[in-house]
Design a protein around this motif. Structure first.
Motif, PDB file in Angstrom:
ATOM      1  N   ARG A   1       2.869   6.142   2.347  1.00 14.63           N
ATOM      2  CA  ARG A   1       3.524   5.053   3.055  1.00 14.63           C
ATOM      3  C   ARG A   1       4.646   5.537   3.954  1.00 14.63           C
ATOM      4  NH1 ARG A   1       5.876   0.861  -1.015  1.00 14.63           N
ATOM      5  NH2 ARG A   1       6.508  -0.053   0.996  1.00 14.63           N
ATOM      6  N   ASN A   2       5.207   6.693   3.662  1.00 13.30           N
ATOM      7  CA  ASN A   2       6.258   7.230   4.510  1.00 13.30           C
ATOM      8  C   ASN A   2       5.716   8.109   5.638  1.00 13.30           C
ATOM      9  OD1 ASN A   2       5.513   9.512   3.130  1.00 13.30           O
ATOM     10  ND2 ASN A   2       7.552   9.973   2.312  1.00 13.30           N
ATOM     11  N   GLY A   3       4.394   8.172   5.763  1.00 15.26           N
ATOM     12  CA  GLY A   3       3.781   8.900   6.850  1.00 15.26           C
ATOM     13  C   GLY A   3       3.439  10.344   6.568  1.00 15.26           C
ATOM     14  N   ASN A   4       3.754  10.835   5.393  1.00 16.51           N
ATOM     15  CA  ASN A   4       3.398  12.203   5.045  1.00 16.51           C
ATOM     16  C   ASN A   4       1.895  12.328   4.846  1.00 16.51           C
ATOM     17  OD1 ASN A   4       6.073  13.025   5.120  1.00 16.51           O
ATOM     18  ND2 ASN A   4       6.377  12.764   2.911  1.00 16.51           N
ATOM     19  N   THR A   5       1.337  13.414   5.330  1.00 16.68           N
ATOM     20  CA  THR A   5      -0.090  13.675   5.185  1.00 16.68           C
ATOM     21  C   THR A   5      -0.323  14.925   4.375  1.00 16.68           C
ATOM     22  OG1 THR A   5      -0.097  14.822   7.329  1.00 16.68           O
ATOM     23  CG2 THR A   5      -0.765  12.512   7.310  1.00 16.68           C
ATOM     24  N   ASN A   6      -1.446  14.947   3.695  1.00 17.37           N
ATOM     25  CA  ASN A   6      -1.846  16.095   2.901  1.00 17.37           C
ATOM     26  C   ASN A   6      -3.340  16.302   3.097  1.00 17.37           C
ATOM     27  OD1 ASN A   6      -1.588  18.237   1.084  1.00 17.37           O
ATOM     28  ND2 ASN A   6      -2.022  16.948  -0.688  1.00 17.37           N
TER      29      ASN A   6
ATOM     30  N   LEU B   1      -5.768  12.720   9.968  1.00 19.39           N
ATOM     31  CA  LEU B   1      -5.719  11.394   9.385  1.00 19.39           C
ATOM     32  C   LEU B   1      -4.541  10.641   9.985  1.00 19.39           C
ATOM     33  CD1 LEU B   1      -6.817   9.379   7.265  1.00 19.39           C
ATOM     34  CD2 LEU B   1      -5.218  10.403   5.631  1.00 19.39           C
ATOM     35  N   SER B   2      -4.805   9.450  10.516  1.00 17.12           N
ATOM     36  CA  SER B   2      -3.774   8.678  11.188  1.00 17.12           C
ATOM     37  C   SER B   2      -3.918   7.202  10.865  1.00 17.12           C
ATOM     38  CB  SER B   2      -3.837   8.863  12.707  1.00 17.12           C
ATOM     39  OG  SER B   2      -3.716  10.216  13.080  1.00 17.12           O
ATOM     40  N   ARG B   3      -2.808   6.497  10.953  1.00 14.19           N
ATOM     41  CA  ARG B   3      -2.832   5.052  10.829  1.00 14.19           C
ATOM     42  C   ARG B   3      -3.325   4.441  12.123  1.00 14.19           C
ATOM     43  NH1 ARG B   3       2.539   1.517   9.950  1.00 14.19           N
ATOM     44  NH2 ARG B   3       2.372   1.368  12.237  1.00 14.19           N
ATOM     45  N   VAL B   4      -4.088   3.361  12.003  1.00 13.47           N
ATOM     46  CA  VAL B   4      -4.602   2.637  13.151  1.00 13.47           C
ATOM     47  C   VAL B   4      -3.994   1.250  13.137  1.00 13.47           C
ATOM     48  CG1 VAL B   4      -6.638   1.777  14.338  1.00 13.47           C
ATOM     49  CG2 VAL B   4      -6.745   3.942  13.096  1.00 13.47           C
ATOM     50  N   GLY B   5      -3.124   0.978  14.085  1.00 10.61           N
ATOM     51  CA  GLY B   5      -2.535  -0.342  14.213  1.00 10.61           C
ATOM     52  C   GLY B   5      -1.779  -0.762  12.972  1.00 10.61           C
ATOM     53  N   ALA B   6      -2.319  -1.734  12.259  1.00 10.98           N
ATOM     54  CA  ALA B   6      -1.693  -2.241  11.049  1.00 10.98           C
ATOM     55  C   ALA B   6      -1.637  -1.166   9.975  1.00 10.98           C
ATOM     56  CB  ALA B   6      -2.433  -3.473  10.540  1.00 10.98           C
ATOM     57  N   ARG B   7      -0.783  -1.367   9.015  1.00 11.67           N
ATOM     58  CA  ARG B   7      -0.550  -0.382   7.964  1.00 11.67           C
ATOM     59  C   ARG B   7      -1.711  -0.271   6.997  1.00 11.67           C
ATOM     60  NH1 ARG B   7       2.142  -5.033   6.503  1.00 11.67           N
ATOM     61  NH2 ARG B   7       1.857  -5.749   4.349  1.00 11.67           N
ATOM     62  N   ASN B   8      -2.659  -1.185   7.058  1.00 13.04           N
ATOM     63  CA  ASN B   8      -3.774  -1.177   6.127  1.00 13.04           C
ATOM     64  C   ASN B   8      -5.054  -0.612   6.734  1.00 13.04           C
ATOM     65  OD1 ASN B   8      -4.147  -3.361   7.838  1.00 13.04           O
ATOM     66  ND2 ASN B   8      -5.076  -4.656   6.263  1.00 13.04           N
TER      67      ASN B   8
ATOM     68  N   ILE C   1       0.845  -1.189   0.000  1.00 12.68           N
ATOM     69  CA  ILE C   1       0.000   0.000   0.000  1.00 12.68           C
ATOM     70  C   ILE C   1       0.883   1.243   0.000  1.00 12.68           C
ATOM     71  CG2 ILE C   1      -1.663   1.344   1.317  1.00 12.68           C
ATOM     72  CD1 ILE C   1      -2.867  -1.259   2.294  1.00 12.68           C
ATOM     73  N   ASN C   2       0.657   2.099  -0.966  1.00 15.68           N
ATOM     74  CA  ASN C   2       1.429   3.330  -1.084  1.00 15.68           C
ATOM     75  C   ASN C   2       0.773   4.509  -0.384  1.00 15.68           C
ATOM     76  OD1 ASN C   2       3.542   2.222  -2.656  1.00 15.68           O
ATOM     77  ND2 ASN C   2       2.305   2.427  -4.509  1.00 15.68           N
ATOM     78  N   ALA C   3      -0.559   4.507  -0.349  1.00 13.46           N
ATOM     79  CA  ALA C   3      -1.261   5.613   0.271  1.00 13.46           C
ATOM     80  C   ALA C   3      -2.685   5.200   0.602  1.00 13.46           C
ATOM     81  CB  ALA C   3      -1.271   6.838  -0.645  1.00 13.46           C
ATOM     82  N   MET C   4      -3.228   5.807   1.632  1.00 10.73           N
ATOM     83  CA  MET C   4      -4.632   5.662   1.971  1.00 10.73           C
ATOM     84  C   MET C   4      -5.180   7.039   2.285  1.00 10.73           C
ATOM     85  SD  MET C   4      -4.786   2.189   4.323  1.00 10.73           S
ATOM     86  CE  MET C   4      -6.586   2.197   4.302  1.00 10.73           C
TER      87      MET C   4
END
Length: 118
Positions: free
Chosen positions: A53-58, A69-76, A31-34
């Protein structure tokens, strides 16, 4: 098979908060982006927020610091915390997943309705 599942939409009064969740499952790799998009009646679909995927947000300009916008647990999996909601935020919100090389594979959820009343 790839599934993108959204939850957290609903009805809220102006100034209130909602948290939208999105999770991708199945045969989705690299996954490259969500992110989240939204579409209001009579308007084009527009980007709300995206995380790479590198954690940058826009964020879209209309967010004005109100959403995170944040990741929850797993990367997906991600969540979108929305505060200080306005009636103009009313729309169907869609989760988007970009995977594969250069994000060539594009997956969408079915959408979740967010309604902000005055």
């Amino acid at each position: 098979q790839v599934q993108v599942v959204e939850s957290g939409g609903g009805l809220v009064q102006a100034g209130g908060s909602l948290r939208l969740s999105c999770a991708a499952s199945g045969s989705v790799f690299s996954i490259n982006a969500m992110g989240w998009y939204r579409q209001a009646p009579g308007k084009q679909r527009e980007l709300v927020a995206v995380i790479t995927r590198n954690g940058n947000t826009n964020y879209a300009d209309f967010v004005e610091g109100r959403f995170t916008l944040s990741r929850v647990g797993a990367r997906n999996a991600v969540w979108l915390q929305m505060s200080s909601l306005k009636p103009e935020d009313t729309a169907v919100y869609y989760c988007n997943v970009k995977a594969g090389r250069s994000g060539a594979q594009d997956y969408w959820g079915q959408g979740t309705q967010v309604t902000v009343s005055s």
